[in-house]
Motif scaffolding. Structure first.
Motif, short mmCIF file in Angstrom:
data_model
loop_
_atom_site.label_atom_id
_atom_site.label_comp_id
_atom_site.label_asym_id
_atom_site.label_seq_id
_atom_site.Cartn_x
_atom_site.Cartn_y
_atom_site.Cartn_z
N UNK A 309 3.42 -3.65 -13.01
CA UNK A 309 2.54 -2.51 -13.29
C UNK A 309 1.83 -2.07 -12.03
N UNK A 310 1.30 -3.04 -11.26
CA UNK A 310 0.55 -2.68 -10.06
C UNK A 310 1.42 -1.89 -9.09
N UNK A 311 2.63 -2.38 -8.86
CA UNK A 311 3.48 -1.70 -7.88
C UNK A 311 3.81 -0.29 -8.35
N UNK A 312 4.06 -0.14 -9.65
CA UNK A 312 4.35 1.20 -10.16
C UNK A 312 3.12 2.09 -10.07
N UNK A 313 1.96 1.49 -10.29
CA UNK A 313 0.70 2.22 -10.22
C UNK A 313 0.53 2.82 -8.82
N UNK A 314 0.75 1.98 -7.81
CA UNK A 314 0.61 2.43 -6.42
C UNK A 314 1.66 3.51 -6.10
N UNK A 315 2.89 3.25 -6.55
CA UNK A 315 3.96 4.20 -6.25
C UNK A 315 3.66 5.55 -6.87
N UNK A 316 3.25 5.55 -8.15
CA UNK A 316 2.91 6.82 -8.80
C UNK A 316 1.69 7.45 -8.14
N UNK A 317 0.74 6.60 -7.75
CA UNK A 317 -0.48 7.11 -7.12
C UNK A 317 -0.19 7.83 -5.82
N UNK A 318 0.89 7.43 -5.16
CA UNK A 318 1.26 8.07 -3.90
C UNK A 318 1.44 9.57 -4.05
N UNK A 319 1.80 10.01 -5.26
CA UNK A 319 2.05 11.43 -5.48
C UNK A 319 0.77 12.26 -5.38
N UNK A 320 -0.39 11.59 -5.44
CA UNK A 320 -1.65 12.34 -5.42
C UNK A 320 -2.23 12.49 -4.03
N UNK A 321 -1.54 11.97 -3.03
CA UNK A 321 -2.04 12.12 -1.65
C UNK A 321 -1.97 13.60 -1.25
N UNK A 325 -2.52 17.48 4.31
CA UNK A 325 -2.92 16.65 5.45
C UNK A 325 -1.81 15.72 5.90
N UNK A 326 -0.98 15.28 4.95
CA UNK A 326 0.06 14.31 5.28
C UNK A 326 1.41 14.85 4.82
N UNK A 327 2.45 14.44 5.49
CA UNK A 327 3.77 14.86 5.07
C UNK A 327 4.12 14.18 3.75
N UNK A 332 5.42 7.33 -0.12
CA UNK A 332 6.40 6.24 -0.10
C UNK A 332 6.03 5.21 0.97
N UNK A 333 5.54 5.72 2.10
CA UNK A 333 5.20 4.81 3.20
C UNK A 333 4.08 3.86 2.77
N UNK A 335 3.07 3.04 -0.31
CA UNK A 335 3.45 2.07 -1.34
C UNK A 335 4.41 1.03 -0.77
N UNK A 336 5.28 1.44 0.15
CA UNK A 336 6.20 0.44 0.68
C UNK A 336 5.47 -0.57 1.55
N UNK A 337 4.43 -0.11 2.25
CA UNK A 337 3.62 -1.06 3.04
C UNK A 337 3.02 -2.12 2.13
N UNK A 338 2.46 -1.65 1.02
CA UNK A 338 1.83 -2.60 0.10
C UNK A 338 2.88 -3.54 -0.49
N UNK A 339 4.01 -2.96 -0.88
CA UNK A 339 5.08 -3.78 -1.45
C UNK A 339 5.54 -4.81 -0.43
N UNK A 340 5.64 -4.38 0.83
CA UNK A 340 6.08 -5.29 1.88
C UNK A 340 5.12 -6.47 2.00
N UNK A 341 3.84 -6.17 1.98
CA UNK A 341 2.84 -7.23 2.09
C UNK A 341 2.90 -8.17 0.89
#
Lengths: 378, 512
Positions: A309-321, A325-327, A332-333, A335-341
């Motif tokens: 759930x947490x990983x999906x939460x972060x991934x979906x949350x990425x859409x709200x950036x 201001x950012x590309x 994805x970057x 959420x992938x950083x968090x997933x990597x950690x």
């Protein structure tokens, strides 16, 4: 006792997971700062808030539902990785098993107009078969599961593209909508949509995946099969010595892992939440995120539910950036950083244990020295 | 120079989580002496040597070279100080020649091109000087273990090391090769080299060493001159009490044939040749048969073939009158065969499993431990494990739920022996059952084997330890290069005669 509390395995896993999450967020934040300092705080908050970015309660619920819809397949992929991992096999092929699961469920639904349950069972079967291939290669030719798994991921992807082209819309690369082509293939909602302000993509998939996580936990902990599986994972030589059928267990384990990933695909695509794009040129990330969820969940099926759930939460949350201001790849970057950690959970646990051991020893040495000093005074 | 010591390790203390491996240990090596380091497995010998080689940093204490304090942070520092070591398991490249192995890492070269000619001359000169017979052009894989060891010694001499450490150098040698090594060590010491000789074999220490430092359970017990001491005294220092070396047993009363092996041939994993060649033997009820031999003469493959871990190339195995040549491991294990494996970590235990899960490793599927739905019957497993822990005196931190990895080697072995004997087998295959155990534990294992024999079971013991081979069995079969070359009666043979068979210098036609 304080000592035994910190030594508790569950406490350690939880703590390690939380530290990993915080580290991931921190590094993500630093990256955002480097790219554009002005929006960093806002962006990281947007990721964490996910559906809470909406102010209206009904929209929040609806989007919470959307996150859950994608959590179910992720959880299934995580369980697939976890199950194989317990038997000492690294199922990086979960991504490919998931992909052929998509192919099977959508083709059965769109070309043959099967009902949802038949499509689901077909996806399980195809996923299991796809998992059996590296299993057979491992058992009889000692081919590394990672290598054969990765190759099968790509074979699976392009086969899927090829096969699903037969059921795609003429003007776009996307497969037909289930709702228009074959509504009987859509998973039943069991009335769950009422809880999520009418989000009818919230289906049977969510409770089913959670039940399966519990079932996997029971199989691993309580049954003879789980005992054999973990023995094979812990020491394949000892398993052989004890007369366990290690070849059969290897094949069976990967078949079950494949079935879980294949089911995950059905739970995703039979909701009509997404269509398959027949020009996809990368293996769906779901299987790879499953690896992260497995480790973040402390290699425990129940922990995996929350980690997914947490990983999906972060991934979906990425859409709200904020995209001004950012590309658009930034989400994805992050959420992938968090997933990597998340992969560092085991490492952190080991470090924690050595710190605890060192402290204990120091304390014991100090106590001994104190006792000696006392003895000397007398 | 008034300081007679070339290397001094003073008050070394090294801790690991949970244990103190070295507790205030002092070791002083004189120039030109052979100094033995004696201690049981786990006494701290290896740790002390790792400290000397800079692989571990001690918490307390210091190391001095020629009276000056030195810091050894890694093996390269040790090398620079002239310290060299022959490891128990040789560090040689199998497919390289002896000469290539000797110069490896310090190859003489001009503009990057090897200058082997001068290296060869230097090696030949050294081998002449110290009586180290080697053929510089032979490949390591083709030469005997004794010659491989001489290659290792030449490696140290080539690097002009002054301090030579031998880590249990005799474990892999025949009695004749051991004598030769002893002479080489004396030659080296006479030429001014200082030798540290790690061993737990008392006779060798008495024969070759000038002084002996004894360690026990990580502590320094003392240093004695070997000419002023006896084997009994050293043994008491090593184990802390007097030990009965001899195994008490009644004469054997062999009954019917339990195990009958005919013309067994097993392939080798490393060579093209077969590791076991046409071996036939019988083991009867009520006798202990020992398969003796130097490590690597096919004993491991023989056991794999017997227990089903490897398939046979040809031959027939009959257990209790039943042909089990092609039977599964599970079938053999449930039809009268128990197997105490050679390597308890490789085959014997799942180290991350609890003690109780390891105790049922070969029985978990029985109705007593698994119900008809496939669920484990945890309460029965627990009570069964508790019974065995009690009966066989298996000691561990948390009883049945102790993780096997955290148990001591001796107690791990006890758990395996308990598991195998409690299956009540007709044939017990015990492969090096006392490997890595301390003297007290060895006694216990030997008693268990004799008790099995006296209960009318067949016992096949595979052993590398000469004392064990001479003391425990009723019959000795010697294996050399995959063949049985002699059958001996332990009451009538001598270690010397056994050694000749083990080295392949003597052989009989043995009828099974």
């Amino acid at each position: 006792m304080k000592k035994s509390f910190w030594k508790n395995n569950a406490v350690q896993s939880l703590l390690a997971s939380l530290i990993c999450i915080l580290l991931g967020l921190l590094i993500g934040y630093i990256v955002l700062l480097c790219i554009n300092p002005a929006g960093a705080s806002g962006a990281i908050m947007a990721v964490i808030k996910n559906f809470m970015n909406y102010s209206r309660a009904s929209l929040q619920l609806k989007n919470f539902g959307a996150t859950l819809v994608k959590t179910a397949p992720l959880l299934m992929c995580a369980l697939s990785v976890l199950f194989a991992y317990k038997a000492g096999l690294f199922n990086i092929g979960a991504a490919g098993q998931y992909t052929v699961g998509i192919c099977a469920s959508l083709y059965a639904a769109l070309a043959w107009h099967w009902s949802w349950i038949a499509c689901m069972l077909f996806a399980i079967l195809v996923g299991a078969l796809w998992g059996t291939i590296p299993g057979l290669l491992k058992a009889y030719c000692n081919v590394n599961v990672v290598i054969s798994g990765i190759m099968l991921n790509w074979i699976g992807l392009y086969s899927t593209n090829m096969i699903l082209t037969k059921v795609k819309e003429t003007t776009s690369p996307y497969t037909f909508h289930l709702a228009t082509e074959n509504p009987s293939a859509i998973l039943p909602t069991l009335g769950l949509e009422k809880l999520f302000s009418g989000n009818d993509k919230v289906t049977l998939a969510i409770p089913l995946s959670i039940l399966l996580a519990i079932a996997i936990s029971v199989i691993l902990e309580k049954t003879r099969f789980g005992y054999e599986l973990k023995a094979t994972g812990g020491n394949p030589n000892a398993a052989k010595y004890a007369g366990m059928a290690e070849k059969r267990n290897t094949i069976l384990t990967l078949a079950i892992a494949g079935a879980l990933a294949g089911l995950g695909a059905a739970l995703m695509y039979l909701t009509d939440f997404e269509q398959w794009q027949c020009t996809t040129s990368s293996v769906p990330g779901m299987g790879f995120s499953g690896i992260a969820a497995t480790f973040l969940g402390g290699l425990n099926p129940i922990g995996t539910i929350f980690a997914s759930y947490f990983i999906q939460h972060i991934t979906s949350g990425g859409a709200f950036v904020d995209k001004t201001m950012y590309c658009s790849q930034i989400s994805d970057l992050i959420s992938s950083l968090i997933i990597y950690l998340c992969g560092f959970v085991l490492f952190l646990k080991t470090s924690m244990n050595s710190i605890i051991a060192r402290n204990e020893e120091k304390r014991a040495a100090a106590a001994k020295a104190a006792a000696q000093a006392e003895g000397g005074d007398r | 120079m008034d300081n007679p010591y070339v290397i001094e390790m003073l008050h070394i203390t090294k801790r690991f989580p949970g244990i103190i491996a070295n507790d205030d240990i002092t070791l002083q090596l004189r120039r030109g002496e052979i100094h033995a380091l004696l201690g049981e497995n786990g006494a701290g010998k290896s740790t002390l040597m790792s400290v000397l080689f800079g692989m571990y940093q001690p918490e307390e204490g210091e190391i001095r070279k020629d009276g000056k304090k030195v810091a050894i942070n890694n093996p390269n520092d040790a090398n620079d100080l002239g310290i060299g070591m022959v490891h128990q398991h040789f560090k040689l490249v199998e497919c390289f020649s002896v000469l290539d192995n000797i110069i490896m890492g310090v190859e003489p070269n001009r503009f990057g091109f090897l200058q082997k000619k001068e290296a060869r001359e230097k090696v030949l000169a050294l081998s002449e000087k110290y009586g180290l017979r080697v053929d510089p052009d032979a490949l390591i894989e083709d030469i005997t273990v004794g010659m491989q060891q001489r290659t290792e010694i030449l490696k140290m001499l080539y690097r002009e090391n002054e301090i030579l450490i031998f880590d249990e150098p005799t474990a892999v040698l025949t009695p004749q090769e051991i004598d030769e090594l002893m002479q080489i060590m004396k030659n080296l010491a006479a030429e001014g080299k200082s030798i540290l000789f790690i061993s737990h074999k008392l006779a060798e220490i008495m024969a070759v060493a000038d002084r002996c430092t004894v360690l026990r359970k990580g502590k320094y017990i003392g240093t004695v001159e070997t000419k002023n001491t006896t084997m009994e005294e050293l043994s008491a220092m090593m184990v802390g009490r007097n030990v009965n070396f001899h195994v008490e047993k009644k004469p054997a009363e062999p009954g019917e044939v339990i195990l009958d092996i005919e013309h067994m041939t097993v392939a080798s994993k490393v060579h093209k040749n077969n590791a076991v060649k046409d071996v036939s033997l019988k083991v009867r009820a009520g006798e202990i048969v020992c398969l003796a031999g130097i490590d690597g003469n096919g004993q491991t493959e023989f056991v794999y073939g017997l227990t089903g871990l490897e398939p046979l190339v040809s031959g027939k195995v009959t257990l209790l009158g039943q042909d089990i040549t092609r039977a599964s491991i599970r079938y053999r294990s449930t039809h009268g065969m128990s197997h105490i494996p050679e390597d308890r970590h490789k085959h014997g235990l799942v180290l991350d499993y609890t003690l109780e899960d390891n105790i049922v490793l070969e029985r978990y599927f029985e109705p007593e431990f698994t119900n008809s739905m496939g669920f484990l019957r945890r309460d029965n497993i627990r009570s069964y494990a508790e019974r065995l822990i009690d009966e066989y005196d298996i000691r561990s931190g948390q009883g049945p739920i102790t993780i096997a990895r955290s148990m001591s080697g001796g107690n791990q072995q006890k758990a395996i022996i308990a598991r195998e004997i409690d299956k009540n087998p007709e044939l017990l295959v015990a492969v090096q059952p006392t490997r890595g155990l301390d003297v007290g534990a060895i006694e216990g294992v030997h008693r268990q084997l004799v008790a099995q024999r006296d209960a009318g079971k067949a016992v096949l013991l595979v052993s590398l330890e000469l004392d064990e081979v001479m003391d425990v069995p009723d019959r000795i079969l010697v294996m050399y290069e995959g063949e049985i070359v002699g059958e001996l009666d332990p009451k009538q043979t001598t270690q010397e005669e056994l050694g000749l068979y083990m080295a392949g210098a003597k052989r009989d036609e043995v009828k099974a």
